[in-house]
Design an enzyme around this catalytic site. Structure first.
Site, PDB file in Angstrom:
ATOM      1  N   GLY B 185       7.762   0.529   4.938  1.00 35.39           N
ATOM      2  CA  GLY B 185       7.629  -0.797   5.546  1.00 35.39           C
ATOM      3  C   GLY B 185       7.135  -1.811   4.542  1.00 35.39           C
ATOM      4  O   GLY B 185       7.402  -1.714   3.349  1.00 35.39           O
ATOM      5  N   SER B 186       6.379  -2.783   5.044  1.00 35.41           N
ATOM      6  CA  SER B 186       5.960  -3.891   4.183  1.00 35.41           C
ATOM      7  C   SER B 186       4.621  -3.594   3.511  1.00 35.41           C
ATOM      8  O   SER B 186       3.827  -2.806   4.037  1.00 35.41           O
ATOM      9  CB  SER B 186       5.812  -5.159   5.025  1.00 35.41           C
ATOM     10  OG  SER B 186       4.679  -5.018   5.857  1.00 35.41           O
ATOM     11  N   PRO B 187       4.366  -4.256   2.370  1.00 34.20           N
ATOM     12  CA  PRO B 187       3.070  -4.057   1.709  1.00 34.20           C
ATOM     13  C   PRO B 187       1.878  -4.422   2.606  1.00 34.20           C
ATOM     14  O   PRO B 187       0.846  -3.765   2.570  1.00 34.20           O
ATOM     15  CB  PRO B 187       3.141  -5.006   0.498  1.00 34.20           C
ATOM     16  CG  PRO B 187       4.593  -5.129   0.213  1.00 34.20           C
ATOM     17  CD  PRO B 187       5.280  -5.060   1.543  1.00 34.20           C
ATOM     18  N   GLY B 190       1.370  -1.625   4.788  1.00 30.24           N
ATOM     19  CA  GLY B 190       1.013  -0.502   3.904  1.00 30.24           C
ATOM     20  C   GLY B 190      -0.484  -0.494   3.625  1.00 30.24           C
ATOM     21  O   GLY B 190      -1.128   0.560   3.631  1.00 30.24           O
ATOM     22  N   GLU B 207       6.282   3.731   1.032  1.00 27.45           N
ATOM     23  CA  GLU B 207       7.580   3.285   0.527  1.00 27.45           C
ATOM     24  C   GLU B 207       7.706   1.821   0.920  1.00 27.45           C
ATOM     25  O   GLU B 207       7.974   1.511   2.087  1.00 27.45           O
ATOM     26  CB  GLU B 207       8.697   4.129   1.141  1.00 27.45           C
ATOM     27  CG  GLU B 207       8.665   5.597   0.745  1.00 27.45           C
ATOM     28  CD  GLU B 207       9.410   5.879  -0.557  1.00 27.45           C
ATOM     29  OE1 GLU B 207      10.346   5.122  -0.883  1.00 27.45           O
ATOM     30  OE2 GLU B 207       9.044   6.836  -1.256  1.00 27.45           O
ATOM     31  N   CYS B 246      15.190  -2.430   1.349  1.00 29.70           N
ATOM     32  CA  CYS B 246      14.188  -2.471   0.281  1.00 29.70           C
ATOM     33  C   CYS B 246      14.826  -2.375  -1.097  1.00 29.70           C
ATOM     34  O   CYS B 246      14.261  -2.819  -2.086  1.00 29.70           O
ATOM     35  CB  CYS B 246      13.182  -1.345   0.473  1.00 29.70           C
ATOM     36  SG  CYS B 246      13.962   0.251   0.728  1.00 29.70           S
TER      37      CYS B 246
END
Lengths: 535, 479
Positions: B185-187, B190, B207, B246
């Site tokens: 997913g997104s930072p 994350g 990831e 991504c």
């Protein structure tokens, strides 16, 4: 933010002082216990000077900025730089062994042999392995490619992560500082090392030696305690390797999470030893003693923490321990030069508490003597302590060895697994093949050793690390190199053979051909092609 | 929820998931699941994202089939302990590294490849012998529904569970203890996942994403190579979920003098692949939902950015479609050049000299992939050694995703940890080192009380100086 509020001294130092890098060592004022060694005077004098410079978040930022610039300039990437630094570290250990031994004696009363072998020799060995294998480790690894990407070639390239932080522990302050740093250097990173303040003499010595021998623009030692560590943890690192306890590990990982920094956590746990009856008892006893009291007097993450044996064998085991302990350390272990002391009064109090607990104090079958002034506790064995006692729920990290009795040895696996946590190491002494197999299959721990203790630490081809509460990640040997590297996948393609099937407009024929390609079978590919041509 | 997790823990404790036969059975069942429900999967992907069948097969169904089949064929090998070499000093001893499952793992998957990003990590977790809770993304509701309904019909319910729901479910899951968390997913999320994992010292694989650049050098001067380059760029941008991937090409770097050639070719292939009528675009996904649509439309609202559009730019809010759009040199400080685009907008940044692309890329956070279209070996080496990214692909786009022998994962802001092929197995395993020693021979110098002889012996031993040891023991060397 994390560990504590700002250090009280820093309020008094609000007048901004230009902190010049990189030659200053930053330390907070510590209260030292009176020491017997000559270094005492230097420590007292140092503490006056220390008031003048405080390592805060700004200082930490500056350090990281400098290292990032060095890394960006490519200083650390060349094979030459890495091997020069490793050679310098080797030289550093060779030329300063007496000082290192003295510092370890100051901090831990570590016997000279333990210092020379488990700290100096092991660091040297680690350097030598890295130097010998570095060229090979740096080389890209070829990767296979399949029909789907034909024609192509692929490889995996190891690249440094960047600027990394190593926070080490007090019990093997040289080894646990330098071994990870060796990995970081071998992998081409710039490094900050934060040694433990609980071993102040070695922290000071490490700072001085690193500044003298290693490339200061890329490798720095920052001394200090909670405030300095907090300041460091607020920065963005490309990797953090922490050795220590679970409580602080959680803080480290939470701080790392803010910057998406990967971490290696080398923690501890209660390392159990299962002892079967049909064995060479003397050898087993000696090996357990060597791993327990022979390793910093039980203050080691992989020291045997407790023993499990059968009711029928326990007494024999206790007797064997008594005999061998006397042979190793004499009738009065307080007079033996071959035992470390307890590191400080906090830990002494902690261990005393374990022994003083009501349900435990009556279970001592050997030892139990204490000398608070000299921070000594005699090798102590306890028999049959309750599972819910403190000594059986906390990691002991000291010279106390409880023995738990079970009816049959197979029950020991339940005892270990019922703790709900996975230790860093687990040991088994037996000649029974089935028991060995069950042990290896059932017991989850960082590492296992059958018929010995702790020696796996010295074997660089084995990954050294924990699982669950005992940590994550591993290092030693090539695993150190890998842990501080990013393994970059590289795929080389050409312009020829551009598969039309990849591109829209999509059709049923293309779908069938894609299916066949994914299947990897030539036959179905031909069939699909024929079908496509027909339609 | 707590009950489900307790059941997963109990199942793991019972040892069921450790046997190779259980693992293979689950992997085969997963293959059956995908084979027997292809149509439903096509429908769900069409509903959630407007994915065409070929795209769905290529990026989702085909990937899972390949991954499961590959794991099945390699599982015995992966599970086998690896022998360790030991020095003579340890003789006689045996060392090995044994992979073992971590326990109960949590997988969060993303909405853009809702089948692949859920099932591919699942394949890894199963192969490694774990029990799993899978939380698919609620932003792809048809796929989430498909997974929650179909997985229990094929896989072992006691060991593999799927839970639906939104962000609140995710938050509750993160409050519990897991033995591993795998997040795609997104930072931003994350960070939340890792912070939550820190409470229990749970290892994580993240990831994430990033702005994946495509560098194009003067191979564009060669007409046939230019064609292939343009096709692969178009295919690598709008092919995967209309840029919502991504590893999709985020922006392109090209020399000023070749920019117009590139733009013309890219336009040509956009029209050929997808058509040029916003109302009738074919073979291309749509934007997943209104929120993402708004976000992307807003990127174009900046007047300087809007002025840089050289192709496309039209949007259809009702159908959640944005035309493949090319921008030429939008301002470098605009949002479109600083946030991960994750959509069908392709900025082309021109440089005086293509070698400047390295510095440009290094001024941004590490991406998941760097694509470089070049045949210049020196330039390739520079790109490899002077930039950092999860991976690098030369002269193509996207396809590295299909290569099972290459680790797939990020570095820096694009994440850490990796999977695919054996890396999936490893990421869900603990590599336990095991050393077997014998009682004989015994090395007396190991034990105190210490003497000079023992000291010398140990020093020589740790330096593996066997010759020195022989001399010492035979009395020819003083201790």
């Amino acid at each position: 933010m994390i560990l504590s509020q700002k250090h009280p001294d820093s309020h008094a130092l609000n007048t901004p002082q230009k902190l010049t890098l990189p030659h200053r060592h930053y330390r907070r004022r510590r209260s030292y216990r009176p020491k017997k060694s000559q270094n005492n005077v230097n420590h007292v004098m140092a503490s006056e000077e220390e008031k003048k410079s405080v390592f805060d978040v700004e200082s930490a930022k500056e350090v990281v900025k400098e290292l990032r610039a060095s890394f960006a300039a490519g200083k650390t990437k060349s094979y030459e730089w890495r091997s020069t630094q490793l050679n310098a570290m080797l030289k550093m250990m060779e030329e300063n062994e007496p000082q290192i031994v003295a510092a370890l004696r100051d901090d831990l009363s570590k016997p000279e042999l333990e210092s020379s072998i488990y700290e100096v020799a092991m660091v040297k060995s680690s350097c030598r392995v890295a130097l010998k294998k570095l060229k090979h480790w740096i080389m890209p690894e070829k990767a296979k490619t399949s029909l789907i990407t034909f024609p192509s070639s692929a490889e995996i390239v190891s690249e440094p992560l960047g600027v990394v932080l190593v926070i080490s522990a007090w019990n093997y302050p040289f080894l646990l500082s330098l071994d990870p740093v060796i990995g970081a250097i071998a992998a081409g990173n710039a490094v900050v090392l934060k040694p433990s303040e609980i071993a102040p003499a070695t922290s000071l010595l490490l700072a001085r030696l690193a500044a003298d021998y290693l490339d200061r623009s890329c490798i720095k030692v920052v001394e200090g305690a909670v405030p300095e560590t907090s300041a460091l943890l607020e920065q963005k690192w490309d990797k953090i390797l922490y050795t220590g306890n679970g409580r602080v590990a959680r803080i480290v990982m939470a701080a790392a999470a803010k910057h998406l920094t990967p971490v290696v956590l080398e923690l501890g746990g209660k390392c159990p030893v299962i002892v079967d009856s049909d064995i060479n008892l003397q050898v087993a006893t000696r090996r357990i003693i060597a791993g327990k009291w022979g390793c910093n007097n039980g203050q080691a993450c992989i020291s045997p923490d407790y023993i499990i044996t059968t009711k029928s064998y326990a007494q024999k085991l206790v007797d064997s321990f008594k005999c061998e302990l006397e042979r190793f350390y004499g009738k009065n272990p307080f007079e033996s030069k071959d035992l470390s002391r307890i590191v400080n009064s906090n830990h002494f109090a902690r261990l005393s508490k374990l022994l003083d607990e009501d349900k435990v104090s009556g279970k001592i079958v050997h030892g139990g003597e204490r000398d608070e002034a000299n921070l000594r506790i005699a090798p102590t064995i306890l028999l049959d302590v309750p599972q819910d006692s403190l000594i059986m729920t906390e990691e002991i990290f000291g010279p106390l060895l409880p023995i738990i009795q079970v009816d049959k040895l197979e029950d020991s696996f339940d005892v270990i697994n019922s703790s709900g946590t996975k230790p860093l190491a687990a040991y088994l002494f037996t000649n029974n093949k089935k028991l060995k197999e069950k042990f290896v299959a059932t017991v989850s721990a960082g590492g296992l050793v059958v018929n010995d203790t702790t020696v796996h630490l010295a074997e660089h081809t084995l990954p050294f690390g924990g699982v669950g509460d005992s940590g994550m990640g591993a290092y030693h040997g090539k695993f150190s190199f890998d842990t501080f590297s990013h393994k970059k996948a590289v795929l080389y393609r050409g312009f020829a053979c551009d598969a039309f099937v990849r591109y829209p407009p999509y059709s049923r024929g293309k779908l069938r051909l894609l299916e066949a390609l994914f299947n990897g079978s030539f036959f179905s590919i031909i069939r699909a092609l024929l079908g496509w041509f027909k339609s | 929820m707590e009950e489900s997790i307790a059941e997963l823990r109990e199942t793991f404790r019972s040892g069921t998931t450790k046997s190779v036969s259980w693992r293979k059975k689950q992997l085969r069942a997963l293959l059956d699941l995908v084979n027997e429900n292809e149509d439903s999967i096509f429908q769900a992907l069409d509903q959630d994202l407007g994915k065409s069948r070929v795209e769905s097969y290529r990026d989702e169904i085909g990937v899972i089939k390949k991954s499961a089949a590959y794991s099945l064929s390699c599982l015995d090998k992966w599970m086998a302990p690896k022998k360790g070499e030991l020095p003579l000093l340890f003789f006689p001893a045996k060392a090995e590294v044994m992979p073992e499952p971590l326990g109960v793992v949590l997988i969060f998957s993303s909405w853009n490849f809702p089948i692949t990003l859920a099932l591919d990590p699942l394949i890894g977790a199963i192969s490694a012998g774990n029990t799993v809770l899978l939380k698919p993304s609620e932003l792809a509701p048809a796929c989430m529904s498909f997974l929650t309904q179909t997985i229990p019909r094929y896989l072992d319910n006691k060991a593999i569970k799927v839970i639906g729901g939104g962000a609140d479910v995710g938050e509750r899951l993160l409050e519990l203890k897991w033995d591993k968390i795998f997040f795609t997913g997104s930072p931003r999320v994350g960070r939340l996942v890792m912070t939550a994992a820190a409470k229990y010292l749970t290892p994580v694989t993240l990831e994430l994403g990033g702005k994946c650049p495509a560098i194009v050098d003067n191979t564009l001067s060669n007409p046939s190579k230019a064609k292939v380059t343009a096709k692969r760029i178009v295919g690598g941008k709008w092919g995967p979920c209309t840029g919502q991937a991504c590893i999709a090409i985020d922006y392109v770097l090209v020399e000023e003098k070749l920019a117009s050639t590139l733009i013309e070719m890219v336009k040509k292939y956009i029209k050929r692949f997808y058509g040029d009528d916003l109302k009738e675009l074919k073979s291309i996904s749509r934007i997943v939902n209104k929120h993402q649509f708004q976000r992307l439309a807003n990127l174009l609202k900046d007047p300087h950015v809007a002025a840089s559009v050289v192709y496309g730019g039209s949007v259809d809010e009702e159908k959640l479609v944005i035309e493949p759009t090319i921008l030429l040199d939008p301002p470098l400080d605009s949002e479109i050049m600083n946030e991960e685009i994750f959509g069908p907008l392709l900025p082309i940044i021109t440089l005086k000299n293509i070698e400047e692309s390295i510095e440009f890329i290094n001024s941004k956070p590490n991406p998941l992939v760097i694509y470089a279209f070049t045949e210049n070996e020196t330039f390739k080496k520079r790109i490899l050694s002077e930039t950092s990214s999860g991976s690098v692909t030369f002269n193509d786009s996207m396809i590295q995703f299909l290569c099972d022998s290459l680790p797939f994962g990020g570095v820096g802001q694009s994440g850490f940890g990796r999977y695919h092929g054996k890396y999936s197995f490893d990421t869900f395993s603990h590599e336990k080192s095991v050393l077997h020693r014998a009682f004989y021979p015994e090395l007396e110098p190991r034990y105190p009380p210490w003497t000079n002889f023992k000291f010398s012996f140990l020093k020589l031993a740790y330096a593996f100086d066997y010759f020195g040891l022989i001399l010492l023991m035979s009395g020819f060397r003083k201790s």
